[in-house]
Design a protein around this motif. Structure first.
Motif, PDB file in Angstrom:
ATOM      1  N   TRP A 422      44.976  28.589  10.078  1.00 24.27           N
ATOM      2  CA  TRP A 422      43.558  28.757   9.783  1.00 24.27           C
ATOM      3  C   TRP A 422      43.439  29.945   8.840  1.00 24.27           C
ATOM      4  CZ3 TRP A 422      46.029  28.125  14.336  1.00 24.27           C
ATOM      5  CH2 TRP A 422      45.802  26.914  15.000  1.00 24.27           C
ATOM      6  N   ASN A 423      43.187  29.655   7.545  1.00 20.64           N
ATOM      7  CA  ASN A 423      43.161  30.711   6.536  1.00 20.64           C
ATOM      8  C   ASN A 423      41.942  31.605   6.657  1.00 20.64           C
ATOM      9  OD1 ASN A 423      45.549  29.796   5.486  1.00 20.64           O
ATOM     10  ND2 ASN A 423      44.604  28.579   3.867  1.00 20.64           N
ATOM     11  N   LEU A 424      40.824  31.071   7.129  1.00 23.85           N
ATOM     12  CA  LEU A 424      39.574  31.808   7.318  1.00 23.85           C
ATOM     13  C   LEU A 424      39.045  32.385   6.009  1.00 23.85           C
ATOM     14  CD1 LEU A 424      40.417  33.684  10.659  1.00 23.85           C
ATOM     15  CD2 LEU A 424      39.625  31.342  10.295  1.00 23.85           C
ATOM     16  N   GLY A 425      39.357  31.701   4.909  1.00 20.88           N
ATOM     17  CA  GLY A 425      38.862  32.146   3.621  1.00 20.88           C
ATOM     18  C   GLY A 425      37.749  31.272   3.070  1.00 20.88           C
ATOM     19  N   ASP A 426      37.596  30.088   3.641  1.00 17.30           N
ATOM     20  CA  ASP A 426      36.562  29.163   3.180  1.00 17.30           C
ATOM     21  C   ASP A 426      35.343  29.233   4.091  1.00 17.30           C
ATOM     22  OD1 ASP A 426      38.495  28.426   1.419  1.00 17.30           O
ATOM     23  OD2 ASP A 426      39.029  26.564   2.452  1.00 17.30           O
ATOM     24  N   ASP A 427      34.206  28.846   3.565  1.00 13.34           N
ATOM     25  CA  ASP A 427      33.011  28.760   4.398  1.00 13.34           C
ATOM     26  C   ASP A 427      33.210  27.693   5.468  1.00 13.34           C
ATOM     27  OD1 ASP A 427      31.525  30.706   3.062  1.00 13.34           O
ATOM     28  OD2 ASP A 427      30.931  29.274   1.501  1.00 13.34           O
ATOM     29  N   PRO A 428      32.709  27.917   6.698  1.00 10.38           N
ATOM     30  CA  PRO A 428      32.873  26.917   7.764  1.00 10.38           C
ATOM     31  C   PRO A 428      32.103  25.645   7.445  1.00 10.38           C
ATOM     32  CG  PRO A 428      31.375  28.652   8.450  1.00 10.38           C
ATOM     33  CD  PRO A 428      31.961  29.101   7.145  1.00 10.38           C
ATOM     34  N   ALA A 447      39.033  24.598  14.283  1.00 11.36           N
ATOM     35  CA  ALA A 447      38.636  25.656  15.207  1.00 11.36           C
ATOM     36  C   ALA A 447      37.121  25.842  15.150  1.00 11.36           C
ATOM     37  CB  ALA A 447      39.335  26.967  14.863  1.00 11.36           C
ATOM     38  N   THR A 448      36.486  25.768  16.312  1.00 11.67           N
ATOM     39  CA  THR A 448      35.047  26.007  16.407  1.00 11.67           C
ATOM     40  C   THR A 448      34.763  27.491  16.198  1.00 11.67           C
ATOM     41  OG1 THR A 448      34.812  24.170  17.960  1.00 11.67           O
ATOM     42  CG2 THR A 448      33.032  25.793  17.899  1.00 11.67           C
ATOM     43  N   VAL A 449      33.676  27.805  15.484  1.00 10.71           N
ATOM     44  CA  VAL A 449      33.358  29.178  15.101  1.00 10.71           C
ATOM     45  C   VAL A 449      32.230  29.709  15.977  1.00 10.71           C
ATOM     46  CG1 VAL A 449      32.636  30.694  13.219  1.00 10.71           C
ATOM     47  CG2 VAL A 449      34.055  28.682  12.743  1.00 10.71           C
ATOM     48  N   GLY A 450      32.450  30.884  16.602  1.00 11.34           N
ATOM     49  CA  GLY A 450      31.419  31.517  17.406  1.00 11.34           C
ATOM     50  C   GLY A 450      30.358  32.198  16.561  1.00 11.34           C
ATOM     51  N   ALA A 451      29.237  32.554  17.199  1.00 18.44           N
ATOM     52  CA  ALA A 451      28.106  33.138  16.474  1.00 18.44           C
ATOM     53  C   ALA A 451      28.413  34.530  15.934  1.00 18.44           C
ATOM     54  CB  ALA A 451      26.890  33.197  17.397  1.00 18.44           C
ATOM     55  N   GLY A 452      29.413  35.201  16.488  1.00 17.91           N
ATOM     56  CA  GLY A 452      29.742  36.552  16.042  1.00 17.91           C
ATOM     57  C   GLY A 452      30.748  36.595  14.918  1.00 17.91           C
ATOM     58  N   VAL A 453      30.949  35.461  14.225  1.00 21.46           N
ATOM     59  CA  VAL A 453      31.905  35.380  13.113  1.00 21.46           C
ATOM     60  C   VAL A 453      31.147  35.077  11.836  1.00 21.46           C
ATOM     61  CG1 VAL A 453      33.968  34.258  12.208  1.00 21.46           C
ATOM     62  CG2 VAL A 453      33.680  34.519  14.685  1.00 21.46           C
ATOM     63  N   SER A 454      31.414  35.861  10.793  1.00 18.83           N
ATOM     64  CA  SER A 454      30.833  35.609   9.470  1.00 18.83           C
ATOM     65  C   SER A 454      31.953  35.528   8.445  1.00 18.83           C
ATOM     66  CB  SER A 454      29.849  36.719   9.095  1.00 18.83           C
ATOM     67  OG  SER A 454      30.506  37.982   9.036  1.00 18.83           O
ATOM     68  N   PHE A 455      31.637  34.961   7.299  1.00 13.71           N
ATOM     69  CA  PHE A 455      32.645  34.747   6.261  1.00 13.71           C
ATOM     70  C   PHE A 455      32.211  35.411   4.960  1.00 13.71           C
ATOM     71  CE2 PHE A 455      33.267  31.585   9.445  1.00 13.71           C
ATOM     72  CZ  PHE A 455      34.646  31.403   9.505  1.00 13.71           C
ATOM     73  N   THR A 456      31.779  36.641   5.073  1.00 16.70           N
ATOM     74  CA  THR A 456      31.257  37.385   3.925  1.00 16.70           C
ATOM     75  C   THR A 456      32.244  38.409   3.389  1.00 16.70           C
ATOM     76  OG1 THR A 456      30.210  38.965   5.436  1.00 16.70           O
ATOM     77  CG2 THR A 456      28.885  37.098   4.684  1.00 16.70           C
ATOM     78  N   THR A 457      33.401  38.593   4.045  1.00 12.34           N
ATOM     79  CA  THR A 457      34.388  39.573   3.596  1.00 12.34           C
ATOM     80  C   THR A 457      35.023  39.089   2.301  1.00 12.34           C
ATOM     81  OG1 THR A 457      34.847  40.217   5.869  1.00 12.34           O
ATOM     82  CG2 THR A 457      36.478  40.822   4.208  1.00 12.34           C
ATOM     83  N   LYS A 458      34.830  39.837   1.200  1.00 12.63           N
ATOM     84  CA  LYS A 458      35.292  39.407  -0.113  1.00 12.63           C
ATOM     85  C   LYS A 458      36.524  40.164  -0.591  1.00 12.63           C
ATOM     86  CE  LYS A 458      30.810  37.730  -1.743  1.00 12.63           C
ATOM     87  NZ  LYS A 458      29.787  37.783  -2.803  1.00 12.63           N
ATOM     88  N   ASP A 459      37.103  40.997   0.258  1.00 11.78           N
ATOM     89  CA  ASP A 459      38.336  41.680  -0.119  1.00 11.78           C
ATOM     90  C   ASP A 459      39.341  41.467   1.003  1.00 11.78           C
ATOM     91  OD1 ASP A 459      36.833  43.213   1.621  1.00 11.78           O
ATOM     92  OD2 ASP A 459      37.644  45.109   0.904  1.00 11.78           O
ATOM     93  N   GLY A 460      39.939  40.263   1.005  1.00 10.05           N
ATOM     94  CA  GLY A 460      40.903  39.905   2.033  1.00 10.05           C
ATOM     95  C   GLY A 460      42.216  40.634   1.832  1.00 10.05           C
ATOM     96  N   PRO A 461      43.265  40.232   2.540  1.00  5.58           N
ATOM     97  CA  PRO A 461      44.560  40.914   2.414  1.00  5.58           C
ATOM     98  C   PRO A 461      45.145  40.823   1.017  1.00  5.58           C
ATOM     99  CG  PRO A 461      44.758  38.898   3.713  1.00  5.58           C
ATOM    100  CD  PRO A 461      43.303  39.163   3.550  1.00  5.58           C
ATOM    101  N   GLY A 462      44.699  39.834   0.225  1.00  6.27           N
ATOM    102  CA  GLY A 462      45.173  39.709  -1.147  1.00  6.27           C
ATOM    103  C   GLY A 462      44.308  40.418  -2.159  1.00  6.27           C
ATOM    104  N   GLY A 463      43.347  41.231  -1.719  1.00  3.10           N
ATOM    105  CA  GLY A 463      42.468  41.930  -2.647  1.00  3.10           C
ATOM    106  C   GLY A 463      41.256  41.096  -2.993  1.00  3.10           C
ATOM    107  N   THR A 464      40.729  41.328  -4.188  1.00  3.41           N
ATOM    108  CA  THR A 464      39.481  40.664  -4.575  1.00  3.41           C
ATOM    109  C   THR A 464      39.660  39.177  -4.838  1.00  3.41           C
ATOM    110  OG1 THR A 464      39.880  41.313  -6.873  1.00  3.41           O
ATOM    111  CG2 THR A 464      38.498  42.768  -5.537  1.00  3.41           C
ATOM    112  N   ALA A 465      40.917  38.706  -4.946  1.00  7.61           N
ATOM    113  CA  ALA A 465      41.154  37.269  -5.116  1.00  7.61           C
ATOM    114  C   ALA A 465      41.283  36.566  -3.777  1.00  7.61           C
ATOM    115  CB  ALA A 465      42.423  37.040  -5.933  1.00  7.61           C
ATOM    116  N   ASP A 466      41.017  37.281  -2.685  1.00 10.11           N
ATOM    117  CA  ASP A 466      41.201  36.732  -1.343  1.00 10.11           C
ATOM    118  C   ASP A 466      39.913  36.907  -0.536  1.00 10.11           C
ATOM    119  OD1 ASP A 466      42.576  35.490   0.627  1.00 10.11           O
ATOM    120  OD2 ASP A 466      43.948  37.127   1.066  1.00 10.11           O
TER     121      ASP A 466
END
Length: 897
Positions: A422-428, A447-466
């Protein structure tokens, strides 16, 4: 003229007697001209040159109708001689003393971007091949070739040659010397010598000789056959030296075992009892013999002693890893091996212990004691790598007398692919049960997503391309599958990229539900203030747990051995090795802690991301960012864990194509400039055109808004290329660019970009020509299975409607994830052939050539040129997710992405 020269001429230049009365301006007062080309030769050091061709393009001839006119090829000067801006007729006239060959043929002129039309071809014994062989043997860094007319007073031999001559070389590297670590006898064991660490063994029968050969020109995906020559030497009973040699048949050398059962040829004296026998091996690849295994600084041979009075070797068996072939399991999967006495031998009825050793195991040989002298025993082994593994087993009697070692070889195949990712980089995605994220593995465990999870982090482990998911630490901070992913009683591994934003409480990154306890937890321990990987002692009652926890006294200011620091990305991996009964915790690819696991049980509930189960419900919700969660139902070896760190995108090349100097456009990241060739030019906006146009494909931005930009314009077989590969493409990578096709074609495909190997393209993306059966072209990604022109290729077509000829063109991206081996093509940010995406998998082979823009490799030349515009080329190691690809597809330049 003694001082005349034309250093680094562009286009074409003359050779022979210049027709001054006919072309006085072109001749410039020079009566006779010669041409010289300096070619690099360092690459051929130590190689066996099989064939060589020097090829040029003749752009003009004197006669209106081509006639046979001889052209001579010379080597000019000696070792490492090269031409420079100071080279002229006067200081090189005496260096033309090595005539190589002459070609006397009628040549029709061609353009300098066409295939060479004058070729000096040389076979193995030819003079050009021999010249290059001498350079390869003598470690020359360069060689200079010269072209001159045979009759320098004959106007009919006047020609104009292009400056882009090529040297085509077919070479072979000799097979490697067989390593004594990969030579063994059965019975007997690994290669033994009188002076080495492994002393000569006693065997009770003439053994089988086994070796694993290696050829540097062959890979796992492309292997031409080799054969092995065995040499056996001994002293007969009369004291006379004897030997014989035996060749195997040809077979692939990629990890295969070659063998020969010793049999003294008819007419040769027998090998006497208690006599020492020496043996060695060499490899032949149909072109060159490699060295003998004994050659080198320490010239020693493998040896054994014939002694029929020693106990017989034990019997060895494994269901999972059958002898001499590939079995049910692969890398990271645990198999069982059973040892038993050879009851047919009178000395094997009092076995007191067995000593065993796996060649892929770095640990010392181990011992195991049977319950009775004739009882079998079993051991477990988890192979860490593919290839042939050799197991040596020796039985000892009550007097500690050893048997001849039993040698059991087996082949380990590639490990099972990831069980869940589960990469968690795409919108659910929406569903009837709420939001969910897809599983990138072949098992489709969303994987079902709980209410306390958002996908707004734009600087993943790969930097701004992640990108990553953010969990807010509340009860809703979780993602959950609806079924188990791993069997916690067997070997398994879990990993994730994590960035904690709060460290005031425990935070579980990954777990799997049991009935009352989690089957495992990987996450943050607030008491120890560090990372931890634990397994409860049992499922129902909390009797403690087996836990591997990192300990350190360092602070976040330290450059090494840091503790857990907030707002920093860390890669965590927890593994269970059932063969050794060990839990291991890795941080950023380094093993930090190993503990024993004393009890096993299976957790049969759902896999949880961001929390763990307890008897009273779920708790220990994580606060921070998580990305690229993976679960394997096998052990992941240390080397594979390190490879997980490379999956995150790291930019290796970025060409905005806004500027050009001396025919090159700079790489703002890796330093590999794109060299423009053929009809390639660079459009550069003027300041007044920023508002009024024309516009490049991607708009460049400054602090005050749009600024003058540019893009690459390809016409008349134009192209751009780097001199070397920005990425090897044998692991994860991402390549992207924006393109506008000038017009669809019914005669040729049009290549956007290609990364080249030695013989073909590692991959290419092209816009197909239209035909009567296919009235519309489309984008497609083509990936050959190996570096061979006849290799079967995987083709991924774009099944979406789009017009690449419109203003702004289309954005194309290729993404390869080396862990899942999954390949993707994106067009304008949309996944192509999405219904078959899970089937698009490729094997390994590395590119050695440069990145090509606007053309593809075809045999010894180039084909499928693109007419149109290209902009914003970027390349990464690591696999970008769909969101990052969408950012790349924007028409506003993003230089920091």
């Amino acid at each position: 003229m003694p001082n005349e020269q034309d250093w680094k001429f562009s286009g074409s230049a003359g050779m022979g007697k210049c027709p001054i009365d006919y072309q006085p301006i072109a001749c410039n007062g020079v009566d006779v001209r010669r041409l010289m080309y300096t070619m690099p030769t360092s690459f051929y050091k130590g190689k066996d040159i099989l064939e060589a061709t020097f090829a040029v393009r003749v752009a003009h001839i004197y006669n209106a109708t081509p006639e046979d006119e001889p052209v001579r090829l010379y080597r000019v000067g000696g070792k490492n001689f090269g031409i420079s801006s100071s080279t002229d007729w006067g200081n090189t006239d005496t260096l033309w003393d090595s005539h190589i060959m002459t070609v006397d043929k009628a040549v029709s002129p061609v353009s300098c971007s066409s295939a060479p039309n004058l070729r000096f071809e040389s076979g193995k014994s030819g003079a050009l091949t021999q010249e290059l062989q001498a350079a390869a043997t003598g470690s020359w860094t360069q060689m200079t070739f010269g072209l001159r007319a045979a009759g320098e007073g004959d106007l009919h031999e006047w020609k104009r040659m292009c400056g882009n001559a090529v040297l085509e070389v077919t070479y072979n590297r000799p097979p490697a010397k067989v390593s004594m670590k990969e030579m063994w006898t059965s019975p007997g064991g690994v290669c033994a010598t009188s002076t080495g660490a492994v002393r000569s063994q006693h065997v009770d029968e003439l053994p089988k000789l086994l070796v694993i050969p290696h050829d540097p020109d062959h890979s796992r995906d492309e292997a031409e056959p080799v054969k092995v020559r065995f040499r056996v030497e001994w002293t007969d009973k009369n004291g006379k030296e004897q030997q014989y040699e035996k060749d195997t048949s040809y077979s692939s050398p990629t990890g295969a075992t070659f063998e020969h059962k010793i049999k003294v040829p008819k007419g040769k004296p027998a090998i006497p009892e208690n006599g020492k026998v020496y043996w060695s091996a060499a490899v032949y690849d149909k072109a060159t013999w490699g060295p003998w295994s004994w050659e080198g600084d320490s010239a020693v041979r493998c040896e054994f002693v014939m002694d029929r009075n020693v106990p017989g070797k034990p019997d060895v068996d494994s269901k999972e890893f059958p002898e001499d072939k590939s079995g049910e399991l692969g890398v990271g999967e645990t198999g069982t091996f059973t040892f038993s006495p050879n009851l047919g031998d009178k000395f094997d009825n009092d076995v007191s212990r067995y000593s065993y050793d796996f060649t892929k195991d770095t640990a010392a040989p181990k011992n195991i004691t049977p319950s009775s002298p004739t009882a079998p025993v079993s051991v477990q082994f988890t192979p860490p790598a593919i290839g042939t593994v050799v197991l040596e087993v020796t039985s000892y009697d009550a007097a500690n007398n050893p048997s001849a070692p039993a040698v059991y070889s087996f082949v380990v195949k590639e490990g099972k692919s990831v069980a869940g990712q589960w990469n968690l980089g795409d919108d659910p995605l929406p569903s009837a049960e709420g939001r969910h994220v897809k599983d990138e593995s072949d098992n489709s465990r969303a994987a079902t997503v709980g209410a306390g999870v958002s996908f707004t982090t734009k600087d993943g482990p790969g930097g701004t391309a992640d990108r990553a998911a953010h969990l807010d630490g509340t009860a809703g901070a979780y993602l959950s599958t609806d079924s188990p992913v791993v069997d916690t009683a067997k070997g398994f591994s879990v990993s994730a990229w994590v960035r904690p934003t709060a460290l005031d409480k425990d935070g579980v990154v990954v777990s799997q539900d049991g009935a009352g306890e989690p089957g495992f937890t990987l996450g943050y321990d607030a008491v120890a203030k560090n990372w931890s990987f634990g397994v409860p002692a049992n499922d129902v009652e909390s009797l403690g747990e087996w836990r591997a926890t990192v300990t350190t006294s360092a602070t976040c200011k330290d450059s090494t051995t840091k503790p857990v620091c907030p707002n920093e990305w860390v890669h965590l991996t927890g593994t269970y090795d059932p063969a050794n009964g060990q839990l291991q915790l890795y941080v950023n690819g380094e093993l930090k802690k190993t503990v024993a696991r004393q009890s096993t049980w299976s957790a049969r509930g759902a896999l949880q991301i961001g929390r763990s189960v307890a008897k009273y419900g779920y708790s220990r919700n994580f606060t921070g960012d998580i990305a690229e969660v993976r679960a394997y139902d096998r052990l992941t070896p240390a080397a594979e864990i390190k490879s997980m760190l490379t999956v995150k995108p790291a930019r290796k090349g970025y060409w905005p194509l806004d500027t050009v100097a001396s025919g090159t456009s700079p790489d703002l990241v890796g330093g590999r400039a794109l060299t423009l060739g053929g009809g390639a030019t660079l459009f550069q906006q003027k300041p007044e055109e920023v508002v009024e146009g024309p516009y490049p494909l991607v708009t460049s931005m400054g602090e005050q808004g749009a600024v003058p930009g540019g893009d690459l314009v390809l016409a008349d077989n134009g192209y751009a290329a780097t001199s070397s590969a920005p990425v090897s493409a044998d692991g994860s990578f991402t390549v992207a660019a924006r393109v506008r096709v000038a017009a669809e074609s019914d005669t040729t495909d049009q290549t956007l970009f290609a990364l080249t190997g030695t013989k073909t393209n590692r991959f290419l993306v092209r816009y197909t020509k239209y035909t009567a059966d296919n009235p519309y072209g489309h984008w497609e990604l083509v990936v050959p299975g190996s570096d061979n022109t006849a290799a079967t290729a995987l083709t991924i077509p774009d099944d979406q409607a789009g017009d690449p000829t419109l203003d702004g063109g289309q954005h194309i991206a290729v993404v390869y994830d080396g862990l899942t081996k999954r390949l993707r093509l994106y067009v304008d940010g949309q996944l192509a052939d999405a219904d078959n995406a899970s089937k698009h998998k490729i094997g390994y082979w590395a590119a050695g050539g440069g990145l090509q823009i606007g053309r593809a490799k075809s045999g010894t030349g180039w084909a499928d040129h693109l007419s149109g515009e290209v902009d914003d080329i970027r390349i990464y190691t690591g696999a970008a997710d769909a969101v990052a690809v969408g950012w790349m597809a924007e028409r506003l330049a993003q230089p920091d992405l």
